[in-house]
Design a protein around this motif. Sequence first.
Motif, PDB file in Angstrom:
ATOM      1  N   HIS A   1       0.607   9.447 -18.257  1.00  0.00           N
ATOM      2  CA  HIS A   1       1.285   9.747 -19.521  1.00  0.00           C
ATOM      3  C   HIS A   1       2.769  10.053 -19.307  1.00  0.00           C
ATOM      4  CE1 HIS A   1      -1.972  10.094 -22.573  1.00  0.00           C
ATOM      5  NE2 HIS A   1      -2.740  10.349 -21.525  1.00  0.00           N
ATOM      6  N   SER A   2       3.104  10.613 -18.162  1.00  0.00           N
ATOM      7  CA  SER A   2       4.493  10.994 -17.901  1.00  0.00           C
ATOM      8  C   SER A   2       5.386   9.786 -17.657  1.00  0.00           C
ATOM      9  CB  SER A   2       4.566  11.948 -16.703  1.00  0.00           C
ATOM     10  OG  SER A   2       3.827  13.130 -16.952  1.00  0.00           O
ATOM     11  N   ARG A   3       4.792   8.593 -17.537  1.00  0.00           N
ATOM     12  CA  ARG A   3       5.568   7.360 -17.384  1.00  0.00           C
ATOM     13  C   ARG A   3       5.976   6.774 -18.741  1.00  0.00           C
ATOM     14  NH1 ARG A   3       1.812   7.259 -13.053  1.00  0.00           N
ATOM     15  NH2 ARG A   3       2.838   6.951 -11.039  1.00  0.00           N
ATOM     16  N   GLY A   4       5.439   7.326 -19.820  1.00  0.00           N
ATOM     17  CA  GLY A   4       5.906   6.944 -21.150  1.00  0.00           C
ATOM     18  C   GLY A   4       5.257   5.723 -21.759  1.00  0.00           C
ATOM     19  N   ALA A   5       4.125   5.256 -21.204  1.00  0.00           N
ATOM     20  CA  ALA A   5       3.498   4.048 -21.746  1.00  0.00           C
ATOM     21  C   ALA A   5       1.992   4.208 -21.891  1.00  0.00           C
ATOM     22  CB  ALA A   5       3.822   2.844 -20.870  1.00  0.00           C
ATOM     23  N   THR A   6       1.521   5.455 -22.026  1.00  0.00           N
ATOM     24  CA  THR A   6       0.097   5.747 -22.164  1.00  0.00           C
ATOM     25  C   THR A   6      -0.128   6.568 -23.430  1.00  0.00           C
ATOM     26  OG1 THR A   6      -0.322   5.655 -19.789  1.00  0.00           O
ATOM     27  CG2 THR A   6      -1.859   6.944 -21.107  1.00  0.00           C
ATOM     28  N   ALA A   7      -1.226   6.274 -24.120  1.00  0.00           N
ATOM     29  CA  ALA A   7      -1.560   7.014 -25.336  1.00  0.00           C
ATOM     30  C   ALA A   7      -3.037   7.345 -25.349  1.00  0.00           C
ATOM     31  CB  ALA A   7      -1.197   6.199 -26.575  1.00  0.00           C
TER      32      ALA A   7
ATOM     33  N   VAL B   1       8.511   5.668 -12.297  1.00  0.00           N
ATOM     34  CA  VAL B   1       9.339   6.749 -12.829  1.00  0.00           C
ATOM     35  C   VAL B   1       8.497   7.624 -13.762  1.00  0.00           C
ATOM     36  CG1 VAL B   1      11.387   7.341 -14.186  1.00  0.00           C
ATOM     37  CG2 VAL B   1      11.412   5.322 -12.696  1.00  0.00           C
ATOM     38  N   ILE B   2       8.631   8.937 -13.604  1.00  0.00           N
ATOM     39  CA  ILE B   2       8.049   9.879 -14.563  1.00  0.00           C
ATOM     40  C   ILE B   2       9.180  10.686 -15.192  1.00  0.00           C
ATOM     41  CG2 ILE B   2       5.816  10.019 -13.400  1.00  0.00           C
ATOM     42  CD1 ILE B   2       6.680  12.733 -12.254  1.00  0.00           C
TER      43      ILE B   2
ATOM     44  N   HIS C   1       0.825  -1.202   0.000  1.00  0.00           N
ATOM     45  CA  HIS C   1       0.000   0.000   0.000  1.00  0.00           C
ATOM     46  C   HIS C   1       0.863   1.257   0.000  1.00  0.00           C
ATOM     47  CE1 HIS C   1      -3.515   2.464   0.749  1.00  0.00           C
ATOM     48  NE2 HIS C   1      -2.860   3.062   1.721  1.00  0.00           N
ATOM     49  N   ALA C   2       1.918   1.238   0.793  1.00  0.00           N
ATOM     50  CA  ALA C   2       2.805   2.404   0.871  1.00  0.00           C
ATOM     51  C   ALA C   2       3.475   2.655  -0.468  1.00  0.00           C
ATOM     52  CB  ALA C   2       3.860   2.191   1.963  1.00  0.00           C
ATOM     53  N   LYS C   3       3.872   1.544  -1.135  1.00  0.00           N
ATOM     54  CA  LYS C   3       4.509   1.700  -2.439  1.00  0.00           C
ATOM     55  C   LYS C   3       3.548   2.285  -3.453  1.00  0.00           C
ATOM     56  CE  LYS C   3       7.126  -0.818  -5.950  1.00  0.00           C
ATOM     57  NZ  LYS C   3       7.680  -2.116  -6.360  1.00  0.00           N
ATOM     58  N   ALA C   4       2.288   1.816  -3.404  1.00  0.00           N
ATOM     59  CA  ALA C   4       1.292   2.311  -4.358  1.00  0.00           C
ATOM     60  C   ALA C   4       1.015   3.783  -4.152  1.00  0.00           C
ATOM     61  CB  ALA C   4       0.003   1.495  -4.228  1.00  0.00           C
ATOM     62  N   ASP C   5       1.072   4.225  -2.883  1.00  0.00           N
ATOM     63  CA  ASP C   5       0.759   5.611  -2.575  1.00  0.00           C
ATOM     64  C   ASP C   5       1.971   6.530  -2.667  1.00  0.00           C
ATOM     65  OD1 ASP C   5      -1.824   4.912  -2.169  1.00  0.00           O
ATOM     66  OD2 ASP C   5      -1.718   4.870   0.020  1.00  0.00           O
ATOM     67  N   SER C   6       3.170   5.972  -2.805  1.00  0.00           N
ATOM     68  CA  SER C   6       4.367   6.800  -2.794  1.00  0.00           C
ATOM     69  C   SER C   6       4.463   7.605  -4.079  1.00  0.00           C
ATOM     70  CB  SER C   6       5.618   5.926  -2.629  1.00  0.00           C
ATOM     71  OG  SER C   6       5.726   5.018  -3.701  1.00  0.00           O
ATOM     72  N   ALA C   7       5.106   8.759  -3.971  1.00  0.00           N
ATOM     73  CA  ALA C   7       5.265   9.632  -5.130  1.00  0.00           C
ATOM     74  C   ALA C   7       6.232   8.988  -6.121  1.00  0.00           C
ATOM     75  CB  ALA C   7       5.788  10.980  -4.673  1.00  0.00           C
ATOM     76  N   PRO C   8       5.987   9.125  -7.421  1.00  0.00           N
ATOM     77  CA  PRO C   8       6.913   8.562  -8.404  1.00  0.00           C
ATOM     78  C   PRO C   8       8.229   9.312  -8.404  1.00  0.00           C
ATOM     79  CG  PRO C   8       5.257   9.916  -9.478  1.00  0.00           C
ATOM     80  CD  PRO C   8       4.846   9.803  -8.036  1.00  0.00           C
ATOM     81  N   ILE C   9       9.243   8.666  -8.910  1.00  0.00           N
ATOM     82  CA  ILE C   9      10.579   9.251  -9.009  1.00  0.00           C
ATOM     83  C   ILE C   9      10.681  10.024 -10.322  1.00  0.00           C
ATOM     84  CG2 ILE C   9      13.045   8.735  -9.177  1.00  0.00           C
ATOM     85  CD1 ILE C   9      12.401   6.105  -7.653  1.00  0.00           C
ATOM     86  N   LEU C  10      11.168  11.257 -10.248  1.00  0.00           N
ATOM     87  CA  LEU C  10      11.382  12.045 -11.457  1.00  0.00           C
ATOM     88  C   LEU C  10      12.734  11.676 -12.054  1.00  0.00           C
ATOM     89  CD1 LEU C  10      10.469  14.313 -13.381  1.00  0.00           C
ATOM     90  CD2 LEU C  10      11.641  15.932 -11.878  1.00  0.00           C
ATOM     91  N   SER C  11      12.729  11.162 -13.263  1.00  0.00           N
ATOM     92  CA  SER C  11      13.965  10.758 -13.926  1.00  0.00           C
ATOM     93  C   SER C  11      14.867  11.972 -14.164  1.00  0.00           C
ATOM     94  CB  SER C  11      13.630  10.109 -15.266  1.00  0.00           C
ATOM     95  OG  SER C  11      14.800   9.968 -16.064  1.00  0.00           O
ATOM     96  N   PRO C  12      16.186  11.798 -14.019  1.00  0.00           N
ATOM     97  CA  PRO C  12      17.118  12.900 -14.312  1.00  0.00           C
ATOM     98  C   PRO C  12      17.383  13.065 -15.805  1.00  0.00           C
ATOM     99  CG  PRO C  12      18.341  10.973 -13.593  1.00  0.00           C
ATOM    100  CD  PRO C  12      16.887  10.618 -13.465  1.00  0.00           C
TER     101      PRO C  12
END
Length: 250
Positions: free
Chosen positions: A160-166, A243-244, A30-41
């Motif tokens: 969309h920011s994860r790169g696998a949505t259209a 990752v976003i 649950h914590a993982k699902a709710d955690s904020a995504p990591i912004l890729s560098p």
Amino acid sequence: MPNTRPVDQGTITTGLRAAICLAALLLATHAKADSAPILSPAKTAAEAGLVDIRQLVPDIAEDIKYAGSDNFVGAPVDGYLAPKCLLLRAAAEALARVEHDLRPQHLRLQLFDCYRPARAVKHFVRWAGDLADQRTKATHYPELDKRALLGDYIAPVSGHSRGATADLTLLRCNADDTHCAPLDMGTDFDYFGTRANTDSAQVTPAQHANRMLLKAAMEREGFRNYAMEWWHFSLMPAPMPDVIYDVPVQ
């Protein structure tokens, strides 16, 4: 007569230990699902592993809405420097398979949006907070107060920011595939309201059938539809779910 046999304390200990482990696992999940995504560098599409769908399908139909002004913001959106569809390779390859599967049926995809930079999502949130700007209400949210758009329709983080949505629709072509036109889906792209729900009862049977045709084609290659938007599909499982990205589309 009740069972009065003494209970094995080892059984209690083992059962309790298993219950504790299960609870800990559920909490961690649950914590993982709710955690904020990591912004890729990553600073470029290449560094992020994003590819242009036209590398795989050079003549795919595109109408990338956020690179221009024909969208709910009414202006080009931050991060869109070119009208391109970028996706992580796994998603791009799956989308290319959908396109190739459709062509023998004289059908084609038309793409509205693919990878979306994080800065574009911030632009959406700023726009939603500007209640004085009602320029696109009649077209995009005629039945809703603009304050209702934040949440189900505009979130601070987009898949969309994860790169696998259209976001896309279907085109029907004539017998020799020289002319293609969009199928009637009951609403335009980015219509905010229940009529855009994939299974909405507010559309005609023919419009619903067109939505189901698109949905079935996408599902065959592993894409899952977002029930509130008939045009929105994400590859599952996501290649990089935590990752976003914020590289510009150019």
